[in-house]
Design a protein around this motif. Structure first.
Motif, PDB file in Angstrom:
ATOM      1  N   UNK A 202      49.550   7.633  11.476  1.00 15.70           N
ATOM      2  CA  UNK A 202      50.336   8.525  10.609  1.00 15.70           C
ATOM      3  C   UNK A 202      49.530   9.813  10.449  1.00 15.70           C
ATOM      4  N   UNK A 203      50.140  10.914  10.882  1.00 14.76           N
ATOM      5  CA  UNK A 203      49.427  12.194  10.915  1.00 14.76           C
ATOM      6  C   UNK A 203      49.744  13.024   9.676  1.00 14.76           C
ATOM      7  N   UNK A 204      48.674  13.525   9.044  1.00 16.66           N
ATOM      8  CA  UNK A 204      48.803  14.475   7.937  1.00 16.66           C
ATOM      9  C   UNK A 204      48.439  15.835   8.485  1.00 16.66           C
ATOM     10  N   UNK A 205      49.276  16.826   8.233  1.00 13.15           N
ATOM     11  CA  UNK A 205      48.979  18.162   8.735  1.00 13.15           C
ATOM     12  C   UNK A 205      48.041  18.883   7.781  1.00 13.15           C
ATOM     13  N   UNK A 206      46.934  19.376   8.315  1.00 13.43           N
ATOM     14  CA  UNK A 206      45.977  20.103   7.474  1.00 13.43           C
ATOM     15  C   UNK A 206      46.621  21.412   7.006  1.00 13.43           C
ATOM     16  N   UNK A 207      46.074  22.020   5.940  1.00 15.42           N
ATOM     17  CA  UNK A 207      46.621  23.310   5.487  1.00 15.42           C
ATOM     18  C   UNK A 207      46.666  24.355   6.611  1.00 15.42           C
ATOM     19  N   UNK A 208      45.678  24.332   7.511  1.00 16.68           N
ATOM     20  CA  UNK A 208      45.679  25.280   8.638  1.00 16.68           C
ATOM     21  C   UNK A 208      46.924  25.066   9.505  1.00 16.68           C
ATOM     22  N   UNK A 209      47.213  23.809   9.799  1.00 19.19           N
ATOM     23  CA  UNK A 209      48.383  23.529  10.639  1.00 19.19           C
ATOM     24  C   UNK A 209      49.696  23.733   9.892  1.00 19.19           C
ATOM     25  N   UNK A 210      49.683  23.520   8.589  1.00 10.65           N
ATOM     26  CA  UNK A 210      50.894  23.782   7.792  1.00 10.65           C
ATOM     27  C   UNK A 210      51.257  25.264   7.858  1.00 10.65           C
ATOM     28  N   UNK A 211      50.201  26.106   7.805  1.00 12.41           N
ATOM     29  CA  UNK A 211      50.446  27.554   7.853  1.00 12.41           C
ATOM     30  C   UNK A 211      50.872  27.980   9.247  1.00 12.41           C
ATOM     31  N   UNK A 450      44.744  27.365  17.911  1.00 14.32           N
ATOM     32  CA  UNK A 450      45.929  26.968  18.679  1.00 14.32           C
ATOM     33  C   UNK A 450      45.588  25.940  19.760  1.00 14.32           C
ATOM     34  N   UNK A 451      44.315  25.668  19.943  1.00 15.11           N
ATOM     35  CA  UNK A 451      43.794  24.670  20.901  1.00 15.11           C
ATOM     36  C   UNK A 451      44.557  24.677  22.235  1.00 15.11           C
ATOM     37  N   UNK A 452      44.673  25.866  22.806  1.00 18.12           N
ATOM     38  CA  UNK A 452      45.563  25.993  23.958  1.00 18.12           C
ATOM     39  C   UNK A 452      45.036  25.369  25.245  1.00 18.12           C
ATOM     40  N   UNK A 453      43.705  25.191  25.323  1.00 22.37           N
ATOM     41  CA  UNK A 453      43.179  24.637  26.569  1.00 22.37           C
ATOM     42  C   UNK A 453      43.723  23.228  26.858  1.00 22.37           C
ATOM     43  N   UNK A 454      44.029  22.468  25.813  1.00 26.51           N
ATOM     44  CA  UNK A 454      44.550  21.112  26.038  1.00 26.51           C
ATOM     45  C   UNK A 454      46.066  21.055  25.939  1.00 26.51           C
ATOM     46  N   UNK A 455      46.693  22.191  25.654  1.00 28.88           N
ATOM     47  CA  UNK A 455      48.121  22.145  25.346  1.00 28.88           C
ATOM     48  C   UNK A 455      49.013  22.464  26.532  1.00 28.88           C
ATOM     49  N   UNK A 456      48.451  22.610  27.694  1.00 26.39           N
ATOM     50  CA  UNK A 456      49.348  22.775  28.829  1.00 26.39           C
ATOM     51  C   UNK A 456      48.797  22.041  30.047  1.00 26.39           C
ATOM     52  N   UNK A 457      49.472  22.249  31.174  1.00 17.35           N
ATOM     53  CA  UNK A 457      49.275  21.371  32.322  1.00 17.35           C
ATOM     54  C   UNK A 457      47.881  21.381  32.938  1.00 17.35           C
ATOM     55  N   UNK A 458      47.106  22.455  32.728  1.00 14.44           N
ATOM     56  CA  UNK A 458      45.754  22.454  33.282  1.00 14.44           C
ATOM     57  C   UNK A 458      44.959  21.239  32.803  1.00 14.44           C
ATOM     58  N   UNK A 459      45.270  20.761  31.613  1.00 15.47           N
ATOM     59  CA  UNK A 459      44.485  19.672  31.046  1.00 15.47           C
ATOM     60  C   UNK A 459      44.662  18.369  31.835  1.00 15.47           C
ATOM     61  N   UNK A 460      45.825  18.200  32.459  1.00 12.98           N
ATOM     62  CA  UNK A 460      46.025  17.016  33.303  1.00 12.98           C
ATOM     63  C   UNK A 460      45.039  17.008  34.466  1.00 12.98           C
ATOM     64  N   UNK A 461      44.687  18.184  34.957  1.00 12.53           N
ATOM     65  CA  UNK A 461      43.729  18.294  36.064  1.00 12.53           C
ATOM     66  C   UNK A 461      42.303  18.116  35.553  1.00 12.53           C
ATOM     67  N   UNK A 462      42.008  18.717  34.428  1.00 10.84           N
ATOM     68  CA  UNK A 462      40.678  18.560  33.824  1.00 10.84           C
ATOM     69  C   UNK A 462      40.354  17.074  33.666  1.00 10.84           C
ATOM     70  N   UNK A 463      41.328  16.315  33.199  1.00 12.61           N
ATOM     71  CA  UNK A 463      41.100  14.890  32.962  1.00 12.61           C
ATOM     72  C   UNK A 463      40.822  14.107  34.235  1.00 12.61           C
ATOM     73  N   UNK A 464      41.197  14.676  35.376  1.00  9.03           N
ATOM     74  CA  UNK A 464      40.881  14.027  36.658  1.00  9.03           C
ATOM     75  C   UNK A 464      39.664  14.673  37.304  1.00  9.03           C
ATOM     76  N   UNK A 465      38.971  15.516  36.564  1.00  8.28           N
ATOM     77  CA  UNK A 465      37.715  16.084  37.060  1.00  8.28           C
ATOM     78  C   UNK A 465      37.860  17.365  37.856  1.00  8.28           C
ATOM     79  N   UNK A 466      39.063  17.916  37.918  1.00 11.95           N
ATOM     80  CA  UNK A 466      39.297  19.126  38.710  1.00 11.95           C
ATOM     81  C   UNK A 466      39.068  20.362  37.829  1.00 11.95           C
TER      82      UNK A 466
END
Ligand SMILES: [Zn+2]
Length: 547
Positions: A202-211, A450-466
């Motif tokens: 169960x996720x609680x949104x921090x004040x930063x994410x609420x804003x 905004x943690x964008x490095x993990x929020x799009x498709x490049x992260x699928x490659x990072x996880x496989x070491x690319x």
């Protein structure tokens, strides 16, 4: 030859380490053939109402995929998938919540408090049984993160087996940007929770994410389909059916839960924002039930490639990706329910098509081969790219780099680039080469929250070491009369994931052209350089994922 091209050639001649027998103007042919007008023409097709927002798993997405395949054919890209088609077809398990069925009740053994769906909590469909009910004790676990490199363990001293985790969104602010991004990932947290034997999150949104994202923004997503690709074992990949007790709480829902537990939530927010830990049983149990509407659907990545010219290097592949899907039809505003996704991500696909076209006209192809992948179901949690990286059409070790283009905002003559993740590998050298050549500035991530490095498709490659990066248009304008930063902020606040992300938004042909040309040069540099990109020594992502 125009002035930009000349500057570019001088810059490339000065710093390119590539062996290149062709005349030095070979790159200018590719660069000059990239035009803002052609990028716009692709956007006009992909973001047209006819495409109905390109939701993965629908026939509307198929129309968009057919368009991209036809472009690949016209450009002369080769198919890479075994069946000789451009379509890497993927079977998905699709689930959506029956919104009338969602219940969440809290109990301290005597009193029962029923939270209200929409006002207090939301949840999606599940990947287990269609009808589910679960009752389990609640344990608060901070951000729900175990990060050995920061000696941070939210699970120290608490037993979570068979319990539902109650945890804060995001990661501690003192983590470095990309580490913070990595540990903030909801999918990563779910995998960790399942590993530890929890039965829900169960996720609680921090004040930063609420804003950052008001609760009202979540509501149009209720009842929309979730997708997980199905592996050879027949199981949805990372569907985590064991986490049957998951939900997201609003501010009021969180207040009600913590009041029932006799805890001061604001104090807890402050403590964890200061980097402290502290986990404890809430002294409550929760009962969650739902009905999920489930079926199997197929949707395809559209994959083509340009064969490299160097016999020693052509079995290595640089991969350009962008997601072709968007969020389709959902409740909008002023009678417009079509989420056209003009910038998210028709603009990215248009850019990639233009890069492919530009590189294909080279007389001598780039030394390494280059894959162009328009991936599906990014909006469902990076699903198409995850499938591609886990089931690559060539052995994973032959994928040398991923350059992902997602949601470049091109409404003004953009003068800078952000390259999330580039600093983790030698890809940064190629980024600098490309930006120097086109006169673009390189700007560090201005919005780490905004943690964008993990929020799009490049992260699928990072996880496989690319080694991978997200290539984004920045916020600086080359025209001092235009405030790029304000325009970008307006886009993110008022148009992102709304029906108004459509062709009515401003478009700068000049900015789009410069952006795409820089991305092309980045790809060409990676494809032409002697050594393949590698993770930096002692790099966080390299150490975690490199093969
Ligand atoms: Zn996107």
């Amino acid at each position: 030859m125009n002035k930009t091209t000349m500057t570019l050639l001088l810059a490339l001649a000065a710093c390119s380490p590539a062996v290149d027998d062709a005349p030095t103007d070979r790159r200018s042919v590719a660069v000059d053939s990239v035009t803002g007008g052609e990028i716009r023409a692709h956007m006009q097709v992909l973001a047209d109402d006819v495409m109905q927002g390109r939701e993965a798993g629908t026939d509307d997405y198929v129309k968009a995929a057919d368009y991209v395949a036809a472009q690949y054919r016209a450009i002369g890209l080769l198919p890479l998938v075994k069946n000789g088609s451009y379509l890497q077809s993927i079977e998905f398990f699709e689930t959506s919540l029956d919104p009338d069925s969602a219940r969440l009740t809290l109990s301290d053994g005597n009193t029962h408090i029923e939270l209200t769906f929409r006002d207090d909590f939301i949840r999606g469909g599940g990947y287990g049984d269609a009808d589910e009910e679960i009752t389990a004790p609640l344990v608060f676990v901070g951000h729900g993160i175990t990060a050995p490199e920061y000696e941070h363990d939210d699970f120290a001293g608490v037993d979570v087996v068979g319990k539902i985790l109650v945890q804060l969104s995001g990661a501690p602010p003192h983590f470095a940007t990309d580490q913070r991004a990595y540990y903030s990932s909801g999918r990563g947290k779910a995998a960790h929770a399942a590993e530890l034997g929890a039965v829900g999150v169960i996720t609680l949104r921090t004040p930063v994410d609420q804003a950052r994202r008001p609760w009202a923004r979540y509501l149009p997503g209720i009842g929309t389909a979730g997708l997980r690709w199905i592996g050879e074992d027949g199981v949805p990949y990372r569907g985590h059916p064991e986490l049957a007790g998951s939900a997201i709480l609003s501010e009021t829902g969180a207040d009600r839960m913590f009041a029932a537990a006799g805890e001061d939530l604001q104090q807890i927010f402050e403590k964890h924002a200061a980097g402290e830990t502290g986990s404890f049983d809430l002294g409550l149990s929760a009962t969650l039930s739902r009905t999920s509407i489930q079926r199997n659907v197929t949707s395809a990545n559209v994959v083509g490639f340009l064969r490299g010219s160097d016999p020693d290097l052509r079995n290595e592949f640089v991969v350009f990706t962008g997601h072709l899907d968007h969020i389709g039809i959902r409740e909008g505003e002023d009678g417009d329910d079509i989420h056209n996704g003009a910038y998210d991500n028709a603009a990215g696909i248009a850019t990639i098509l233009e890069i492919a076209q530009g590189l294909a006209v080279l007389e001598t192809a780039p030394r390494r081969s280059i894959i162009f992948a328009a991936v599906t179901a990014e909006e469902k949690g990076l699903q198409g790219s995850s499938y591609f990286a886990r089931n690559p059409p060539v052995p994973i070790g032959q994928l040398v780099a991923n350059i992902n283009i997602d949601m470049p905002y091109l409404g003004f003559p953009v003068a800078d680039i952000e390259a999330f993740g580039a600093e983790h590998s030698t890809l940064l050298e190629s980024v600098e080469l490309a930006t120097n050549a086109t006169g673009m500035q390189l700007t560090p991530d201005p919005m780490p929250e905004e943690v964008r490095f993990v929020r799009s498709d490049q992260f699928s490659f990072v996880q496989e070491g690319v080694p991978a990066l997200a290539f984004k248009a920045g916020s600086k304008s080359s025209d001092p009369a235009i405030d790029g930063k304000a325009m970008l902020a307006d886009f993110l606040k008022n148009h992102y994931h709304r029906p108004s992300d459509d062709l009515g938004l401003p478009y700068s042909s000049e900015g789009a052209e410069r952006f795409a040309r820089t991305a092309l040069l980045l790809g060409l540099s990676v494809a032409d350089r002697d050594d393949r990109p590698r993770w930096n020594d002692n790099d966080f992502f390299g150490d975690k994922f490199a093969r």
